[in-house]
Design a protein around this motif. Sequence first.
Motif, PDB file in Angstrom:
ATOM      1  N   TYR A 184      10.457   7.881  -6.559  1.00 17.91           N
ATOM      2  CA  TYR A 184       9.159   7.219  -6.466  1.00 17.91           C
ATOM      3  C   TYR A 184       8.461   7.224  -7.828  1.00 17.91           C
ATOM      4  O   TYR A 184       7.868   6.233  -8.255  1.00 17.91           O
ATOM      5  N   ILE A 185       8.540   8.367  -8.504  1.00 16.43           N
ATOM      6  CA  ILE A 185       7.858   8.504  -9.792  1.00 16.43           C
ATOM      7  C   ILE A 185       8.539   7.619 -10.841  1.00 16.43           C
ATOM      8  O   ILE A 185       7.869   6.948 -11.634  1.00 16.43           O
ATOM      9  N   LEU A 191       7.434   0.465 -13.666  1.00 12.93           N
ATOM     10  CA  LEU A 191       6.470  -0.627 -13.477  1.00 12.93           C
ATOM     11  C   LEU A 191       5.241  -0.467 -14.363  1.00 12.93           C
ATOM     12  O   LEU A 191       4.287  -1.234 -14.254  1.00 12.93           O
ATOM     13  N   GLY A 192       5.241   0.551 -15.214  1.00 15.33           N
ATOM     14  CA  GLY A 192       4.166   0.721 -16.194  1.00 15.33           C
ATOM     15  C   GLY A 192       2.990   1.544 -15.720  1.00 15.33           C
ATOM     16  O   GLY A 192       1.932   1.533 -16.363  1.00 15.33           O
ATOM     17  N   ALA A 193       3.124   2.259 -14.613  1.00 13.67           N
ATOM     18  CA  ALA A 193       2.004   3.061 -14.115  1.00 13.67           C
ATOM     19  C   ALA A 193       1.745   4.240 -15.039  1.00 13.67           C
ATOM     20  O   ALA A 193       2.688   4.861 -15.543  1.00 13.67           O
ATOM     21  N   LYS A 194       0.473   4.554 -15.239  1.00 19.25           N
ATOM     22  CA  LYS A 194       0.110   5.681 -16.074  1.00 19.25           C
ATOM     23  C   LYS A 194       0.101   6.965 -15.245  1.00 19.25           C
ATOM     24  O   LYS A 194       0.200   6.943 -14.017  1.00 19.25           O
ATOM     25  N   ARG A 195      -0.055   8.117 -15.961  1.00 20.46           N
ATOM     26  CA  ARG A 195       0.083   9.423 -15.296  1.00 20.46           C
ATOM     27  C   ARG A 195      -0.908   9.599 -14.164  1.00 20.46           C
ATOM     28  O   ARG A 195      -0.552  10.018 -13.065  1.00 20.46           O
ATOM     29  N   TRP A 196      -2.192   9.266 -14.404  1.00 17.63           N
ATOM     30  CA  TRP A 196      -3.195   9.473 -13.359  1.00 17.63           C
ATOM     31  C   TRP A 196      -3.020   8.487 -12.215  1.00 17.63           C
ATOM     32  O   TRP A 196      -3.325   8.791 -11.062  1.00 17.63           O
ATOM     33  N   THR A 197      -2.526   7.291 -12.544  1.00 16.27           N
ATOM     34  CA  THR A 197      -2.254   6.321 -11.473  1.00 16.27           C
ATOM     35  C   THR A 197      -1.155   6.838 -10.557  1.00 16.27           C
ATOM     36  O   THR A 197      -1.243   6.727  -9.331  1.00 16.27           O
ATOM     37  N   ILE A 198      -0.120   7.417 -11.178  1.00 13.51           N
ATOM     38  CA  ILE A 198       0.968   7.999 -10.378  1.00 13.51           C
ATOM     39  C   ILE A 198       0.450   9.142  -9.512  1.00 13.51           C
ATOM     40  O   ILE A 198       0.803   9.262  -8.334  1.00 13.51           O
ATOM     41  N   ILE A 202       0.505   7.792  -5.797  1.00 13.23           N
ATOM     42  CA  ILE A 202       1.795   8.172  -5.197  1.00 13.23           C
ATOM     43  C   ILE A 202       1.749   9.589  -4.661  1.00 13.23           C
ATOM     44  O   ILE A 202       1.940   9.824  -3.467  1.00 13.23           O
ATOM     45  N   TRP A 203       1.469  10.543  -5.558  1.00  7.77           N
ATOM     46  CA  TRP A 203       1.513  11.939  -5.124  1.00  7.77           C
ATOM     47  C   TRP A 203       0.536  12.216  -3.981  1.00  7.77           C
ATOM     48  O   TRP A 203       0.929  12.733  -2.930  1.00  7.77           O
ATOM     49  N   LEU A 204      -0.733  11.881  -4.200  1.00 12.77           N
ATOM     50  CA  LEU A 204      -1.731  12.226  -3.187  1.00 12.77           C
ATOM     51  C   LEU A 204      -1.498  11.472  -1.881  1.00 12.77           C
ATOM     52  O   LEU A 204      -1.734  12.020  -0.792  1.00 12.77           O
ATOM     53  N   ARG A 205      -1.037  10.234  -1.947  1.00 17.71           N
ATOM     54  CA  ARG A 205      -0.801   9.488  -0.706  1.00 17.71           C
ATOM     55  C   ARG A 205       0.358  10.069   0.080  1.00 17.71           C
ATOM     56  O   ARG A 205       0.302  10.189   1.304  1.00 17.71           O
ATOM     57  N   LEU A 206       1.438  10.406  -0.633  1.00 17.41           N
ATOM     58  CA  LEU A 206       2.593  10.977   0.074  1.00 17.41           C
ATOM     59  C   LEU A 206       2.332  12.404   0.547  1.00 17.41           C
ATOM     60  O   LEU A 206       2.966  12.873   1.494  1.00 17.41           O
ATOM     61  N   LEU A 207       1.401  13.079  -0.113  1.00 12.81           N
ATOM     62  CA  LEU A 207       1.084  14.455   0.279  1.00 12.81           C
ATOM     63  C   LEU A 207      -0.050  14.534   1.291  1.00 12.81           C
ATOM     64  O   LEU A 207      -0.519  15.633   1.611  1.00 12.81           O
ATOM     65  N   ALA A 208      -0.484  13.405   1.813  1.00 11.19           N
ATOM     66  CA  ALA A 208      -1.624  13.387   2.745  1.00 11.19           C
ATOM     67  C   ALA A 208      -1.420  14.309   3.940  1.00 11.19           C
ATOM     68  O   ALA A 208      -2.354  15.033   4.337  1.00 11.19           O
ATOM     69  N   PRO A 209      -0.222  14.338   4.583  1.00  8.34           N
ATOM     70  CA  PRO A 209      -0.062  15.269   5.721  1.00  8.34           C
ATOM     71  C   PRO A 209      -0.291  16.729   5.331  1.00  8.34           C
ATOM     72  O   PRO A 209      -0.961  17.468   6.052  1.00  8.34           O
TER      73      PRO A 209
END
Length: 612
Positions: A184-185, A191-198, A202-209
């Motif tokens: 995912y990372i 796709l050019g995403a920056k560190r905070w965008t990732i 990504i991290w916070l959304r997948l870690l929601a549970p």
Amino acid sequence: MITLRTNPKRSSLGNLESLPSLFIMCILIVYPLASLLIQIVFPNVFSAHMNWKFSVSDVGRVLSVPLNVISIVNSLWMGAIGAVIAVIIGTVTAFGAQNASGWTKKLIHTCVWIILFAPSFVIASGWVVLLQGGGIIPELFHFSPNAFNWFFSPVGLFLIMGLRYFPFAHFAMTQSLQNIGPEYIRAAKLLGAKRWTIFFQIWLRLLAPALLAGATIAFAEGFGDYSLASVITPNLNVPLVAFQIYSALYELPVDFSSAAVLSLIVIVVTAAAIMLQFWWLNRRRYGTISGSSWADVSSEKERPKWVVWLALFVIAIGLILPLGATLIQSFWKNNFQGFAAANWTISNYVSALGVGDSGLAALLRTAMYALITSCIVMLLGLYIAQQMTFNKSAVNKSINAVTMSTIAIPGIVLGCGYVFGWNALYLKPLHMDIFGTSLCLGLAYVAVHLPYAIRLQLSAMLQISPNLLSAAQILGARKGFVLRTIVLPLVMETAISTFLISFTGTMFELPAASMLYPAGHPPISVLINHLFADSDWAPGSALSIIGMLAVFGSYALGNFLLRKLLGGKSLNGTWDRSPTVSSVRGSTETSRVAAAPQGRGSSPTDLTITHT
């Protein structure tokens, strides 16, 4: 093929065999909690002039008392903010452990475990000792006695809650972080995403549970934690609902209705928080494990070290400061001389361990309670779990519902139920009014830990293949022989683990002990809490250190013996894959609230909230 599991007994004989288990659960849990609810609708049933007149007027009366309303509101919003802070800190430590390696990784996890094991009232009192006027920090740096007045306010309570409950978020996040593959990372980076965008997308959304699981546990713990409230409320003058329940029963005038109504509110709010979590998680899928997931092979250079240092810094604040303050205070004669050489002494330890001293007596008394409780919990857990696993009767379904629903009830509520249930006037002619006796306190200890033991034993027994039991039955083995020679050896490690968990948990159990201990014979947790309440910080700190050493020593010795006895070997070679003491402890403390459902339609298998 007919097996113990595939051919469940639904006959009257099956229900009859399960009646002893149901009777045990009714005595320990159902009757006390039912007494609590009965008090709300029949307010005079436990009074001196007993009658069964139905009335709910006391609900309105209790909620019209400003102090009750303030305590409920305070617990709600402070618990919510404390949960947010706990999740933020837990996220930092979980990412720190994820990016650490070697001894640093072990250090982070070990320190988080110590914070989790440490009693709430010792952590809270450590902060008070550290920052109060004439405390350690003002004395060390020659600050004004009022320099930390800001801490003795709701702001300080937020920080204490966050630093006390972040291990729940940490352990919930740790496993989830390991389950998110690097694909995912890497895709985001391509796709050019920056560190905070990732991080945020990504991290916070997948870690929601995991985030919601940690937040729910932290909120539930903060809302109903009497151990923290018993120190915070008198020193910070912030009313909390858990302390208000205790005050309604043990301060004049005694108000049974207030205790019952406030206890019901604690149950409703805790259940609502958990249901809200499930509703939110069932709205979308969060699956991250698939057949195409990659292993994380990132190099040391790719791992940000600042996260590791930040995690170590946070852990140092949450662990070293309060426990270090308790340790220093335990060697002081008084707070007036501070760090002066003449102020250091070991007399507090000598006094606490002296023959005939109340501290040593309380320690030995509590150790005896813990030993008996852990033996009973282990045996009852084995007995009831095997009944629920291999006897699918309607009665066992009821027992399953009881264990699932009562495991989330705070200890202060269960203790309140014991006060009503086992102090009733109608029990006196039967000589069953056991309130205020060692038997009543022992039953409460067992009731606090038994649901955990049953759920853990169930998870272990469900891993046993039905073919093993079927083969034994085909060869003519009776049920008792099958359970003794096949089932018991395969779940022995979990049984020993429940013994150790119950032993260490009983040593510092405070809510039920505060309400139920026999007069003049307090357990060590109650004695320490009384010393802190009387501002006897040095003797209380010494006794806290001794008690924690006893708990950690017992746990380490038990873990060592467990490894030596079982040695990773087993009759069928599966011991090394069965849960260890630490992993079982982990499942108890972190997979609770259900290891957060990982997708739509999934449901929790265990819903557990610690009683503190």
